[in-house]
Structure formats: structure tokens, C-alpha cells
Design an enzyme around this catalytic site. Structure first.
Site, PDB file in Angstrom:
ATOM      1  CE  LYS A 188     -79.172  -2.748  27.930  1.00  0.00           C
ATOM      2  NZ  LYS A 188     -79.595  -1.345  27.753  1.00  0.00           N
TER       3      LYS A 188
ATOM      4  N   GLY B 246     -87.440   2.303  26.758  1.00  0.00           N
ATOM      5  CA  GLY B 246     -88.796   2.749  26.466  1.00  0.00           C
ATOM      6  C   GLY B 246     -89.379   3.733  27.459  1.00  0.00           C
TER       7      GLY B 246
END
Lengths: 67, 267, 267, 67, 267, 267, 67, 67
Positions: F99, F188
Site C-alpha cells: 500500500k 475517510g
């Protein structure tokens, strides 16, 4: 007899080898336009010196509305 | 003390930048410019065929308007295109001010962050005063400042959609993090209320075109935006009330008559 | 043809109704009224102790303002309270105009739909010109019209919250279904952009208080709302552009230069 | 000696039995107020006729700011 | 301790109430009911012509489903209609449970707050277990409780629109102010995410029909809603994180390597 | 046919990627991983002092979990840092999956579009399978694909905010324009309903950490997200109803009884 | 010869004066319906006693899908 | 006597000139760490060959939780 393009249209490039003459011949007069040859801007002051060659692509642009 | 918009050392009393395209007629365009009070107007360059040269009504009207010109590079997709069109603009329009557009996608017409920074840096080197049409990405905006831009023009929404401020969070972040930079919301504004909100958030000005030109009555809409932008700026400076979660009465609750009756009622 | 607001047969040039409470001082209040251009101002009645009678600065200032009075029944929870406070208002203020409030809950200060209709019917019978503070419920609004109200004042959000237009769907429905009825957004407006949006949606006017009185600079904020409300009305009459889902360029795409280069780029 | 309430405050109701006298006695003069007795509005013109009784609740209200 | 939904003294393990209308076929309907896990299903009564009596496929399938019936009074506009249709339901369906609808408007199909309270009071008197389809108006909701309703079903949006929760402020107020009352969001839900949000807000269940019946694959959509409603309930009980205004890293920032290099970079 | 998530040639049955940070304890972390059904978990590298080496409870638990590891480069601000931390990850974790984070701002923790593309290109060259944490910018996303990324992870909102999908317009554009690319919403997401919405929009998976770890009951919340993500995926494949502007009844309107009475009523 | 309405359709009311007979005659049999006369619900148990008159409006309803 | 830094801490670099020895000396054993010298990753296989110099900055990292 070689050719150039002005705004995407074919034009015969006769004995006029300078940009200045080519523009006149194509009917571009006055001040309200600017020019690029092969995508490179050419200042008005250099029109007389620039020698064109067959295959050159001219862009002649004038003011239009815009956002 | 007068509240003016300062861009590249010039002062403007209007915070409304207006485009010149898409109007039903040149006459309506110039009336709309007048009604808007705009001091900066955008326009562009396109290939011309010699026949047209004679009639260029719009161009005469723009010059008569007395507005400062802000040529754009709309439609340019590469750095080379943008730089050369910018040079042609400078020669024709006799101005080094430029609304820099480097379009990254044909459908959403968004800025290309990569080409934009590269073109901005080159044009600043060449002495242009660059006003870049950019996204609401804070890192991109800082790169543009590093490249020498002194004004930024983040989009509210894609050009011509009238969707307003799509990402208030990012826009509020931009404003908070770049307090000294003139920020102009460019593109996506569809209604005066949206323009007012942008100014209330602290943005310095708004640039738009479609919302005026495509209104049923463009001249009246130009006035509406002018009023809304003034309203938003006035409100920003006046300090908005803080939004509350729970209701609170405006009329005093003390000394309410009938409380005896109220008691009975509640019994 | 002048665009005026018609309420109960009277014409008003301002679409901004303003409250008189919560200002830092009576002087600021009257300057704010002047800046707002409001022609209708709300005020109320409360128990008085004889000592106070002498000094009532605000009351003198209101009378000097030349604004028409719109007394409210704020704080009333029962029909009986509202009706009797209305009668007392009519005697003191010498007007049969009334902002009717029948409060249904102490926390969200919402209207009580049931008491409101009953009180409105009784007050219309008694010759009042009733402007009811109501919710955005279409059925309630029609009941109020049946009761004889000629103007309705649906809330945007609870009083004093500044949350703006909480239910655009219901409000748009009201406007569409009651095209002939003057509709005034009353309560919940916190920013000029919100007021502008209400007018853009076709509402006839806005009534507020806290957003002006609680601004850092109330006088300037009163002006900001005045500008925004004019902007919103102008925009409504000018016909807003239709919001689009996809982008469309404002600058012409035809005759773009460099298309040869563009080709190379895309190769 | 019976009592009345004016705006929630106790007042002794002496030999003045009319609303008019009670208001005078409590110091309410001039035009800038209106009155309700036991929650019912009483027009100014009736002050002289209205006879008060012990336990009556008067509300005397005047203009205040409002939203 | 099992988490069950209690309505009028009965316990349900499913928080998903499903309608039986608008499916492409009776077979798809009954598969959808099975997939949804619903224990309560709505249905209605309409005029019958004798010819039809024989074939009533849907009715057989409903009975086979083993779901408890919740007859509605859809289409009723007056108290009298609602009360008499309720009585006919009770006789045919052998249940005193009722989804009470008193429609106040033919276009938005909203509840009529006034007729609803009156009808609810009468039907409670007659021994019905009334589940009223109501708005998100707190005062109306309290009137319905006063009338004897033990469950309320506020709308999220107008029937069949799939607009979701139009007024989160009012709905959150309802939930906060009526903590003990079973509240079921009825109508307007268009997507499982919206149903999940309703449960996350603390609503006790969701009732819908169109969003399943009008999906491209109703049986799969019934399952999706079932999963989403379970997810929302689980989340509500697990306690959602508090929304933050500013970012905060999840990965530890302490002991970050390369800080020397970072310094160089920032130099 | 089974519906699986394909990333870099591997198939996953879970569409929920979960972080390992911020849990009250290692035990709660591993229970949450189990409850989530996640097959890919993120973790990181930080400076170690020799003393710690012995006790690394979390690291043992991760290995026992049987989840595939997805090391991140959280906290890296330069290409050099990201590339070298990636190499260290590959050596320790024995995986070339990564990632990729290149942080462009310390406050909103957003990706740096410029550093991200450069680092991605270099790491792809070095044989990494790069899953970049990026913004919702379409042009950036295409640059990352050009750089050799086969999966993209656009943010929904800044890390740790739980604000959900801030810019639905941009996200919907990404999904529409990159139909073949696996898109994972990363960062988020604060509530299961938001995760469900992302899947309903057609996103392939969701990666989050704070919303689970910071819930009052992380284990239960992990389950809630798992259910919601399954619900959203099921809904996407089942084809959501089309949102309607106006209401339409679910129960048939034909053959409504009492129409005579209705007439009387409407008289 | 007087008439009644059943579900909005005219029916001749012959010598059958009870609701029960009228329903039979109109073809309504079995259990799966309920009845209102002039908008008022009539319990099944009363069908035999109810005497109809010309102009009466009957509603006969049966289960349908619903939301 | 020159110095190096390990994870930002000063360490004296004695006669041990290789990375391998420096790590041992600092107490890093086992497999669960990776190393960078002056910001550049060094594969485990090269520890024995790498000669350190005064002022070198080592990073020794191990697995931690992450999002």
C-alpha cells in the site's frame, strides 16, 4: 511543387518562400492575428525572415469569445 | 479603508470575473458585461479564416467595454500547446496576464495537475502573470505557488455543469491553509447563491460564464451574480453567526405573560 | 413593471423582513434596520413592571424607523394564549397584522400544527391579517389557507440554528403546489447565500433575526442579506441555467489550433 | 383582605375594586401597555367597568424586541 | 441477551418490514419475502369482481410465507374511509394490527396529520394495534402517542421516490426526543445504504417495498436490504466513531525512520 | 458464478480490507480481524529498539490470523523514503504487495500526486505490486495506471475523519471512466452505511481502520462493516431502483373502495 | 324496479332484499371478502339481517398486494 | 573515536567496522528487522560486507500496526 498547411488546409507553396508572403497570399492582413509554425509561436517581427518549407504547418489565430 | 481585490499588484473593486462565450448575441454579451460590473473578462484564440477578418463584432465590443483582458488557453492539452497559445495571446492582446488551462480529460474538462505545473513554471519564466485553472488539491496548489503563480483558480465543479461547490471540505482546507493567496473559484458555479457561499467561505472572487450566458435573461443574471458576490463578500467581512445544533428563541422568554394559564394547560 | 411583494393587499419593495431582538444595543438595531431596507419588522409583548415604562429606547427607535410593525406571539403554546396576546398586540400596536406563533415544543421551537390552524381560524374571524410561522408540511399549509391565511411563513430550520433550508424537497413541493400564495421563509436562515437560494427557489421573501443580530458586525450583515435577497430574486426572475450532469466547454472547441500536435501527443 | 396577582406578583386589593384603579395603584399609567385578566384580553375602554375579585390574575404587557 | 424488536408486546428478530406490491410476478414476490427474512409484510384490500375470486396466487403465497400480516389503508383520504377499511381488514385478515395511512395529498402521497390523529384515536378505541405512517413532525408524533399508538412510522421521503432520508435533522430530533418509542422508517428508502443509515441513527426498523420490487433483481435486493439493516443495527449497538473535522493518522507517527532525510527534504 | 475480487491476479472473497492500528489491545485487534472476514490487512514498519524485540504480541497475532499482509509506507513524504521503506517491507514481510502512501501534507494527510506517481513507477520497476493511496483525481488515477499500478485506492475523505464520501461526483466519474480497474475506497469511511454506498456505486472494496478500531465495540463494528460491504455489493449487482422525483404509490390505486364517499368528501 | 351499486356497478335489486341474497346473486361466495354498505363496514354475521334499499352502495373487497 | 547514529541515537563506532558487527553490538539479533544506511535500504545478505564510517545514519525497523 511542394505544399504547406494553413489552419489544417492545404496551400500550394509557390515562389513565395517567406512566412510573410505566404500569409499575404493566403489573405491574412492587418494586426488581429498571431501565427505559429509547426506549433511554435513566431513573433510578428520575424515573418519576413522565416523561410517556409514543404510540409510546414501554420496556425493563424484570432480573438474569439472564451470562458 | 476600501476593500479591494489585489491580483499581481493591481487592484480591482469587482470580485466577479466573467466569460464572453455562449451569449445569444454580441449585444447581449456586452450588456451582460456592463451589468456584471466585471473588470476582468476572459476570451480566447482560435484559427481564423481570412474571410472572417472583417466582421468581429464581439472583439470591438470587448475593447469598448474597457474591461481588462484575461486570455485563456482553453482546449490545450499539452504544455507545448498551452505555452505557444499563451505567446500568441500576449502578442495579440498585448497583455501578459493569462488564464492558464491545461485540460487533462475531454469529458470532465478537468485540469491536468502535471501539465499545469510544468506549463505554469515555463510561463512564469517567460514573464507571464499566470492565473491557473486548477483543482481543489492542496498539494497541487502549493506546487503552483512554488512555480511562481501569485493567484490560484480552483474549480467548484466541472465547467458548464452549474453543480456549485462539490467539495466544500477541500475548498475550506485550501482557504484555511493558504490565507494569503488570492483564490478565485473558477468553473462549476450555476447560481448566485453558490457564488455568495464561495465568498462567505473567504474566497476572493468568482469566475464564471455559462451560468450567465445560458440564463433565460443573461443581462439580469449578470446583475444577480454581481449582487450575490457583493453580498457574500460583505457577509464574510461582517462575520457570519456560528451555526447552532439546537434552537434558541430570538424573542425574549423572560416575562412571558399567562404563565398561570400555561401551568393549567400543562396540568 | 415594478416587481413588488404583495401581502394582504399592500405592496412592499423589500423582500427582507427583519427581527428586532438580540442586538448588542438599540442603536445597532436601528442602524441594522436601516441597512437592511426592511419595511416590515417583528416585535413582541412581554410583562412590564411600571418602573421600566419611562425608558423604552428600542420602542422609540422602531417608531422612528418608519417600518410597518409585525407583532408576533412568540412563546405562546396554547390557542388561548396566542389569541389573547394577539388582541393585546392589536390594541397597543394599532395593527391587525400578526406573525402567529403557536409553539409545539420547547426545544426545537417548532410550530404546533394543530394549535396553529385553530388559532389562525379564530384570529381570521376576529379580523386579523395572519402570517403564520409554520412547517414545510403541504397539508398543514393548505389547512392554514382554508382557515383564511393569505400568506404563509414556513421554516427553513429551527429558530436560531442558522442551518438554512433543511428540507429542499418539501420546500420545493410547497412552492410548486401553491404557486399563487406568498411564501416567506421564516427562521433557520444563517447566511446570505441561504437566503439567496430561498429566493432562487421562488420563495417571495425571507424573515430572520439571529443571523443579523448575532453577526460580528450586525449592520454590515443586514446589508449583506439585503444584497443577497435582491440577488436571489433577480436570479429567479432571470431564469437560472439548468444544472448539467456532464461538463461542457464554454470556449468554442471548433478551430482549435495545433490539432496536428495534439495528434502527435495522443500517438 | 383579598389579594390579586399582577404579572405574577401579589398585590393587596384594597377598596379599589375596578381594574382602572388597580392599575393606577400599581403604577401603570400612559398608553404603552395592554391588559388581560385571567388570561382574557380586556380592551382599554373597559378598565373602568371591570370589577376585580380576590385571586384575579392580571397581565400587563408592553412592547419588547422580537424575532 | 438477544436484540429483538418489540412491537405491541410481540418480539421480532427481523427489523425489515417488506411490502408485497409491484413485483414482476407472485413467484418473485414470495422468493423476495423469503430472502428478506421479513416477519411482517404489508398488504391491502381492493374491490373484487366475483370472477377473480378463484385465482389469487399472491394471497396463497403470502399465507404460505408464514409472515405476520400488516394490512394497510393505502389510498384512504378520510377518517371514515380509513376506519371502515380497517374494520374490513380485521375481518378478512383476522388481525387487529394495522398500518394506518390517511393520505393528505395525491401527488406527494404524504400523511394528513389531522386525519391521521383522528383516525388513530378512533381505531385505538376500537382495539386496533395502530402503526401510523406519519411525517417526521415531532408534535404530530406526540399526538399519535397521546392517541394510543405504541409504534410510529415516520417517512424518510415520499413513497416510491427512493430519495432516502430527506430531513436528517428532524429524524435525529425524533429519535432523541422519543427514546422509548419504536420508530420505523416507512417510505422513501431507495438503497440499502440508506436503510443502514436509518438503523445507525437508532431507528428500530425499516419498512419499504418499491426499492426491492423495482430492483433489476428483487430477490437479491431483498437480501441486500436484509444485510444492510443488520449492519446498521449492529453498528448502532457497537457505537460509531465520532466524526472528526481534521485528519489523524492511523499508523503510528512515532519512531518514523529517515527523519534525517526528511529534514534534508524539508531544507 | 462466484463473485470475487481480483487484485494482481489473486482472488479474494472478502471486499473489506482492514487496518491493524489504534485498537484498545492486540486481543481486540485479532478478534476484530476475525469478525471482519478480511483477507488483506495493512501494517507498517517503525524504528525498533532492541529491548522491544522480544514482545511483539500484535505481530504474532497477525501471522496467526492467516490474513495476507499489505504493508504500507505511511508517513513517507518523499519518493526516496517510500521506495526504501518499501524495500524494507518486502524483506521483512516477504511480500511484494504494497500500500503505497506518499503524504503531501501533514494536516490533511493527503497523497502527494507528484511524488506518488514517481514512487509508483519506480516500485513497479522493482517488481512491487503497488496499491496506491490516491485522491479522486481522474488524471492522477490514469497516471498511476500508466505507471503500472493495476489497482487504485482513492480516498473518500481524509484519514481518520470518518466524513465518508466527500466528493460523490468525482468518485462516480472515476468509476464510470475506469470500468475495468479495481477501485478500493481507502480512508475517510466512518460508518457502515458509507461503506455500503461505496459498493453500491460500484467500487470494488473498502479499506479502513479508525472506524473499527475507535468504535465503542470494535469487534462488533468489524462485523457491521462486513455485513454492510456485502450488502452494498449485493445491491450493486442486483441493480438499484432509479431514484424518482415524484411519489408513486406501491399499493394499487385501481378498484379503491368508497370512491362515492371520496367524492362526497371532496365536494 | 329499484337499483343498487356493487363496487360502482349498477345491479337490479329484485325480490332479494337482504345483503346476503344480493351478494349470492352477484356471485360473491366463500370467505375471502368483506363488505361495506354506504361506506360503513358490515360484519359478515349481519349479512342475513341487513335489508337493502334502492340506491344503496355496496363495497366488496378482497386481499391485494400492498406496500 | 568516530560515531554513528542508530535510529537517531548516537553510538560509538569502535573497532567493529561492519554493519553486521555494529548491529550485534547494538543488540539487534534475529530476523524481525530490516536496515537502511543513510536512507538507503541494505539487504540482509550484505550486512557482513558493508563497512560503516563515522557519521553514518542507520535505521533499524520492525513491524508495527498500521492502517
Amino acid at each position: 511543387m511542394s505544399e504547406i498547411q494553413i489552419n489544417g488546409q492545404r496551400h500550394r507553396l509557390e515562389n513565395c518562400k517567406t512566412l510573410e508572403r505566404a500569409l499575404e497570399q493566403a489573405g491574412f492582413t492587418g494586426e488581429a492575428f498571431a501565427v505559429a509554425v509547426n506549433g511554435e509561436f513566431v513573433p510578428r517581427g520575424q515573418y519576413a525572415q522565416i523561410q517556409l518549407e514543404g510540409g510546414d504547418c501554420l496556425d493563424v489565430v484570432a480573438p474569439v469569445v472564451g470562458g | 479603508m476600501r476593500d479591494t481585490l489585489k491580483l499581481y499588484g493591481r487592484e480591482f473593486s469587482s470580485r466577479f470575473l466573467l466569460g464572453t462565450a455562449l451569449y445569444p448575441s454580441p449585444a447581449v454579451m456586452s450588456e451582460s458585461l456592463a451589468a456584471s460590473g466585471a473588470e476582468l473578462v476572459t476570451l480566447s484564440l482560435r484559427r481564423q479564416n481570412p474571410a472572417q477578418q472583417s466582421n468581429n463584432a464581439f472583439w470591438d465590443l470587448i475593447r469598448q467595454s474597457g474591461c481588462q483582458l484575461l486570455p485563456n488557453t482553453a482546449g490545450c492539452k499539452s504544455v507545448k500547446e498551452a505555452v505557444n497559445l499563451a505567446e500568441m495571446s500576449r502578442e495579440i492582446f498585448q497583455t501578459d496576464w493569462l488564464k492558464l488551462e491545461v485540460i487533462g480529460d475531454d469529458y470532465n474538462l478537468q485540469p491536468d495537475p502535471f501539465g499545469l505545473v510544468e506549463a505554469a513554471a515555463e510561463l512564469v519564466r517567460r514573464g507571464f502573470k499566470v492565473l491557473p485553472y486548477c483543482t481543489d488539491d492542496l498539494v497541487l496548489c502549493r506546487r503552483l505557488l512554488d512555480a511562481g503563480c501569485q493567484v490560484l483558480m480552483p474549480w467548484g465543479a466541472p465547467i458548464g455543469t452549474g453543480q456549485g461547490l462539490l467539495n466544500r471540505y477541500n475548498l475550506a482546507t485550501l482557504r484555511a491553509r493558504l490565507p494569503q493567496v488570492p483564490l478565485i473559484i473558477d468553473a462549476g458555479i450555476g447560481a448566485p447563491s453558490q457564488a455568495a457561499e464561495a465568498l462567505e467561505m473567504g474566497f476572493d472572487a468568482v469566475l464564471l460564464n455559462t451560468a450567465v450566458a445560458r440564463a433565460q435573461d443573461p443581462v439580469a443574471m449578470a446583475l444577480a451574480f454581481r449582487q450575490a458576490i457583493e453580498a457574500g463578500r460583505t457577509a464574510y467581512r461582517a462575520g457570519l453567526m456560528v451555526r447552532q445544533q439546537t434552537a434558541s428563541p430570538s424573542t425574549p422568554t423572560l416575562d412571558m405573560p399567562f404563565w398561570q394559564q400555561t401551568e393549567e394547560v400543562s396540568r
